[in-house]
Design an enzyme around this catalytic site. Structure first.
Site, short mmCIF file in Angstrom:
data_model
loop_
_atom_site.label_atom_id
_atom_site.label_comp_id
_atom_site.label_asym_id
_atom_site.label_seq_id
_atom_site.Cartn_x
_atom_site.Cartn_y
_atom_site.Cartn_z
N HIS A 153 12.14 28.65 7.16
CA HIS A 153 11.60 27.47 7.03
C HIS A 153 11.18 27.53 5.41
CE1 HIS A 153 9.65 23.26 7.32
NE2 HIS A 153 9.11 23.48 7.03
N GLU A 154 9.66 28.35 5.59
CA GLU A 154 9.41 29.04 4.40
C GLU A 154 9.81 28.53 3.57
OE1 GLU A 154 6.27 27.00 7.26
OE2 GLU A 154 6.72 27.25 4.95
N HIS A 157 12.29 26.39 1.52
CA HIS A 157 11.65 25.61 0.67
C HIS A 157 11.77 26.69 -1.11
CE1 HIS A 157 9.50 22.53 2.82
NE2 HIS A 157 8.64 23.09 3.69
N TYR A 168 7.74 16.43 -2.74
CA TYR A 168 7.90 16.99 -1.70
C TYR A 168 6.45 15.75 -1.48
CZ TYR A 168 6.02 19.65 2.18
OH TYR A 168 6.15 20.35 3.76
N GLU A 177 11.30 18.72 3.80
CA GLU A 177 11.50 18.95 5.41
C GLU A 177 11.94 19.36 6.05
OE1 GLU A 177 8.95 20.59 6.90
OE2 GLU A 177 8.27 20.72 5.19
N ASP A 194 17.49 24.80 22.52
CA ASP A 194 16.37 26.03 21.79
C ASP A 194 16.70 26.09 20.56
OD1 ASP A 194 15.22 28.66 23.88
OD2 ASP A 194 14.85 26.44 23.58
N GLU A 200 9.25 26.95 18.80
CA GLU A 200 8.40 27.42 20.05
C GLU A 200 8.15 28.00 20.08
OE1 GLU A 200 11.92 26.73 17.79
OE2 GLU A 200 12.71 28.55 18.64
N TYR A 203 4.57 28.70 19.44
CA TYR A 203 4.05 26.78 19.10
C TYR A 203 2.78 26.83 20.79
CZ TYR A 203 3.16 21.65 19.42
OH TYR A 203 2.09 20.44 19.03
N THR A 204 1.48 26.06 21.10
CA THR A 204 1.47 25.88 22.68
C THR A 204 1.62 27.48 23.53
OG1 THR A 204 3.62 24.77 22.76
CG2 THR A 204 1.27 23.01 22.19
N ASP A 210 7.76 23.96 24.36
CA ASP A 210 7.85 22.59 23.78
C ASP A 210 8.14 23.42 22.27
OD1 ASP A 210 4.78 22.45 23.20
OD2 ASP A 210 5.97 24.26 24.28
N ASP A 245 0.13 12.17 5.72
CA ASP A 245 1.14 13.58 5.08
C ASP A 245 2.23 14.01 4.25
OD1 ASP A 245 3.08 15.62 6.44
OD2 ASP A 245 4.26 14.19 7.15
N HIS A 250 6.85 15.64 7.59
CA HIS A 250 7.10 16.35 8.76
C HIS A 250 7.47 14.41 9.42
CE1 HIS A 250 4.86 19.34 6.33
NE2 HIS A 250 4.93 19.73 6.99
C1 LIG Z 1 8.60 25.12 11.17
C2 LIG Z 1 8.17 25.54 9.90
C3 LIG Z 1 6.54 24.56 9.64
O1 LIG Z 1 6.94 23.80 9.90
O2 LIG Z 1 5.55 25.50 8.73
C4 LIG Z 1 4.81 24.80 8.92
C5 LIG Z 1 3.16 24.61 9.64
C6 LIG Z 1 3.58 25.02 10.83
C7 LIG Z 1 2.11 23.89 9.66
C8 LIG Z 1 1.92 22.82 8.27
C9 LIG Z 1 3.15 22.35 7.36
C10 LIG Z 1 4.75 23.57 7.46
C11 LIG Z 1 5.72 23.85 6.87
O3 LIG Z 1 5.69 24.62 6.23
O4 LIG Z 1 6.31 22.28 6.16
CA LIG Z 2 13.57 27.25 16.66
ZN LIG Z 3 8.15 22.97 5.37
#
Ligand SMILES: CCC(=O)Oc1c(C)cccc1C(=O)O
Ligand SMILES: [Ca+2]
Ligand SMILES: [Zn+2]
Length: 339
Positions: A153-154, A157, A168, A177, A194, A200, A203-204, A210, A245, A250
């Site tokens: 994801h990063e 970007h 953005y 996003e 998945d 996932e 996270y938590t 989740d 946001d 997001h």
């Molecule tokens: C799935 C990756 C993701 O959402 O990264 C973020 C997190 C964990 C917190 C805040 C922003 C981002 C982002 O990269 O948008």
């Molecule tokens: Ca995944």
């Molecule tokens: Zn992002």
């Protein structure tokens, strides 16, 4: 030159023992997390848990990328750094293998990651030049560099910055996003439901199954992260119109995420049935949409038209009829209310 490539080992944040490319300083015997076998390098640093605002300020003002991750043996002892380093290499390899793209700018740019940004920071990000990862507070998140989809994801970007450069905020930001979620999930390439969860793995840790977001069933995830009541939207009529946001980048991303799920796997959504075309075709359509048609201010309607055009380029009409791939794109955007 006193440095030479050398393979090293280390554990990632899940305790997997990995072997990866690094660099040895022959004079001192010190090793660094610099993989110089890919592009102009995949270099991984740490910020020693500096407050994120000071790291980001020093990075913006002086180009400070953090401190070198180093070891005097053949073993690296920073799991978050090992995860970031190895996963960044995998994301580079995906873009090269699937799209013949050489790094984020398609010109071999150096891939820089910095881990341990902030103190228990529940965040990851792309700051316009590099990837940054927080360690999480151990309850909401653990080291964010452990998520293959997070890193995908990063870095996506970064690809977006060097292509459509979607602004953005608002709808263009939600597309930014969403495309990062789509490519991050495809890169992580899990199976079953998945495939459609984001983050996932990091996270938590005490709650199984989740994720930060769910592309298949966006509405199953509460918007708690943005102090809004309600759930992520899966239809354009339910889009978030508030200021939080950056105008819901997001949040409204889930509408396009649901379209991507329908294009890939098919399904019936609000009475509209989509026949899925699979991941291999979907990823080509989204990549071509991003790199050939979207612009910085593209909105959701532009996204639909761009995706239809990209699909038509790749899977042309047959005897005057749209291909099944084009039909899937049209039906998916109908299903989420984007025209
Ligand atoms: C799935 C990756 C993701 O959402 O990264 C973020 C997190 C964990 C917190 C805040 C922003 C981002 C982002 O990269 O948008
Ligand atoms: Ca995944
Ligand atoms: Zn992002």
């Amino acid at each position: 030159d006193k440095s030479e490539p050398i393979t090293s080992r280390g554990m990632d944040i899940f305790g997997n023992l990995l072997t990866f490319n690094s660099t040895l300083n022959k004079e001192t015997g010190a090793r660094y997390l610099f993989d110089n076998t890919r592009a102009n390098g995949v270099h991984t640093f740490h910020a020693q848990r500096m407050p994120e605002f000071s790291f980001l300020l020093l990075n913006a003002l002086l180009g400070f990328t953090g401190f070198e991750v180093t070891t005097s043996s053949s073993f690296f002892y920073d799991p978050a750094a090992v995860s970031a380093h190895v996963n960044a290499g995998k994301v580079y390899d995906y873009y090269k293998r699937v799209f013949n793209r050489d790094s984020l700018d398609n010109n071999g740019m150096k891939l820089i990651s910095t881990v341990h940004v902030g103190e228990k920071w529940n965040n990851a990000g792309w700051n316009g030049k590099q990837m940054i990862y927080g360690d999480g507070d151990g309850q909401l998140m653990i080291s964010t560099s452990g998520g293959m989809d997070v890193i995908g994801h990063e870095m996506t970007h970064g690809v977006i910055t060097h292509t459509a450069d979607l602004i953005y905020e608002g709808e263009s930001g939600a597309l930014n996003e969403s495309l990062a979620d789509i490519m991050g999930s495809f890169i992580e390439n899990k199976t079953g439901d998945d495939l459609w969860l984001l983050g996932e793995d990091i996270y938590t840790p005490n709650i199984p199954g989740d994720g930060l977001r769910d592309m298949k069933d966006p509405g199953s995830v509460p918007l708690s992260g943005y102090t809004e009541t309600g759930y992520y939207p899966d239809h354009y009529n339910d889009r978030y119109l508030g200021e939080k946001d950056n105008g819901g980048v997001h949040i409204n991303s889930s509408i396009n995420n649901k379209a991507a799920h329908l294009i890939t796997e098919g399904g019936t959504h609000y009475g509209v049935t989509v026949n899925g075309i699979g991941k291999q075709k979907a990823e080509k359509i989204f990549y071509r949409t991003l790199t050939h048609y979207l612009t910085a201010s593209s909105n959701f309607s532009d996204m639909r038209q761009a995706a239809v055009q990209a699909a038509r380029d790749l899977y042309p009409d047959r005897n005057g009829e749209p291909s099944v791939e084009v039909q899937a794109v049209m039906a998916a955007y109908d299903a989420v209310g984007v025209h």
